[in-house]
Design a protein around this motif. Structure first.
Motif, PDB file in Angstrom:
ATOM      1  N   GLU A   3       0.834  -1.206   0.000  1.00  0.00           N
ATOM      2  CA  GLU A   3       0.000   0.000   0.000  1.00  0.00           C
ATOM      3  C   GLU A   3       0.868   1.256   0.000  1.00  0.00           C
ATOM      4  OE1 GLU A   3      -3.616   1.960   2.701  1.00  0.00           O
ATOM      5  OE2 GLU A   3      -2.750   0.006   3.200  1.00  0.00           O
ATOM      6  N   PHE A   4       1.966   1.217   0.764  1.00  0.00           N
ATOM      7  CA  PHE A   4       2.874   2.359   0.789  1.00  0.00           C
ATOM      8  C   PHE A   4       3.513   2.587  -0.580  1.00  0.00           C
ATOM      9  CE2 PHE A   4       7.350   3.694   1.067  1.00  0.00           C
ATOM     10  CZ  PHE A   4       7.196   4.974   1.571  1.00  0.00           C
ATOM     11  N   ALA A   7       1.026   4.141  -3.002  1.00  0.00           N
ATOM     12  CA  ALA A   7       0.752   5.551  -2.698  1.00  0.00           C
ATOM     13  C   ALA A   7       1.927   6.426  -3.100  1.00  0.00           C
ATOM     14  CB  ALA A   7       0.448   5.704  -1.207  1.00  0.00           C
ATOM     15  N   SER A  73       1.190   6.833   7.186  1.00  0.00           N
ATOM     16  CA  SER A  73       0.088   6.024   7.700  1.00  0.00           C
ATOM     17  C   SER A  73      -0.080   4.713   6.940  1.00  0.00           C
ATOM     18  CB  SER A  73      -1.223   6.814   7.625  1.00  0.00           C
ATOM     19  OG  SER A  73      -1.574   7.083   6.269  1.00  0.00           O
ATOM     20  N   ARG A  74       0.528   4.635   5.775  1.00  0.00           N
ATOM     21  CA  ARG A  74       0.405   3.426   4.954  1.00  0.00           C
ATOM     22  C   ARG A  74       1.547   2.438   5.168  1.00  0.00           C
ATOM     23  NH1 ARG A  74      -3.428   4.368   0.831  1.00  0.00           N
ATOM     24  NH2 ARG A  74      -4.101   6.550   0.751  1.00  0.00           N
TER      25      ARG A  74
END
Length: 294
Positions: A3-4, A7, A73-74
């Motif tokens: 996910e990071f 993003a 946050s990821r």
């Protein structure tokens, strides 16, 4: 892709900035991160975890005009690991009965992070003496860093049931041995191998070691268990001219503790040696050579 990584990739593409320009912006803020590391973060090959890396992510949010926490946050929770192991749970699956003791040894080592690196190639050469017992394994490997600041790696050595002890380890000129933990009951040795320089992401280093054996009976096998996939693996067994086995073959296991699958007869040449070559040795697999004296 994590996910990071997704993003970060979307944010970089939306900004229109090259990695070179992003690195320049980071440097202007006093944050040192190589372009290779930024590329690895984007592709999910590594993730920021060290304090300086997390500071770089916070700076990236500002540079890429993201809201605070949009990237950090990821990242999720910090992965449980120590520089002595890639992950204790991975080693538990590899060494099974020794896993509890290995975990105990690992927890005695504080303030160490894992070396974010991988093996590109490994060559092991087992030397068998006139008494039919293994003398040592000479190991040469090429490793590649995933992140900046890699200066050491982990080695775990187990012994056969008939061995008297886990033996020892000697580093050649490309590296040196740091801290060592031994469990003689489980015949396990865990050692910190310190490189001769600090690697940046994408850089490679040679690691040359001698793994000293302490056999209590005739040796009949040499093998290696792989924690991570290795592109090329060569194993050579060199016998004393006065002690050459009658048969030699290669084998593999898809997982530690699984059944041996014989993969072919190996020719023992005029140099009294046999070898095998493995392309893409998979993580968790075992590859080796077994021989018969009579």
């Amino acid at each position: 892709m994590s996910e990071f990584a997704e993003a970060l990739t979307l944010a970089v593409e939306a900004s229109g900035l090259s990695l070179e320009r992003i690195q320049h912006h980071l440097e202007s803020r006093g944050v040192q991160v190589s372009q290779s590391t930024l590329s690895y973060w984007r592709r999910g090959r590594s993730r920021p975890e060290r304090p300086e890396s997390l500071a770089a992510v916070a700076a990236l949010e500002e540079i890429l005009q993201l809201s605070p926490g949009a990237l950090t946050s990821r990242l999720g929770g910090r992965r449980p690991r120590g520089r002595w192991v890639e992950r204790a749970t991975a080693l538990e699956g590899i060494w099974r009965d020794a896993a509890i003791d290995l975990g105990r040894e690992i927890t005695r080592v504080d303030r160490l992070l894992p070396a974010p690196a991988r093996y590109l190639s490994v060559r092991d050469r087992a030397l068998i003496g006139q008494d039919r017992r293994e003398i040592e394994i000479r190991s040469s490997a090429v490793i590649e860093a995933f992140e900046d600041g890699v200066d050491r790696m982990l080695l775990a050595k187990t012994a056969d049931d008939t061995d008297l002890s886990p033996g020892g380890i000697v580093a050649e000129k490309t590296c040196r041995v740091g801290r060592v933990r031994r469990d003689d009951e489980q015949k396990l040795l865990v050692a910190e191998i310190i490189l001769d320089r600090v690697l940046q992401a994408g850089e490679t280093a040679l690691v040359d070691l001698r793994l000293i054996s302490d056999p209590g009976a005739d040796s009949a096998c040499a093998d290696r268990t792989f924690l991570r996939t290795v592109r090329n693996y060569v194993l050579e067994v060199e016998f004393h001219p006065a002690a050459v086995p009658v048969r030699c073959h290669s084998f593999t296991r898809s997982e530690p503790g699984g059944p041996d699958v014989e993969t072919g007869e190996l020719w023992i040449g005029t140099t009294a040696a046999a070898h095998l070559l493995v392309h893409e040795a998979q993580a968790g697999s075992v590859h080796g050579i077994r021989w018969e004296w009579e």
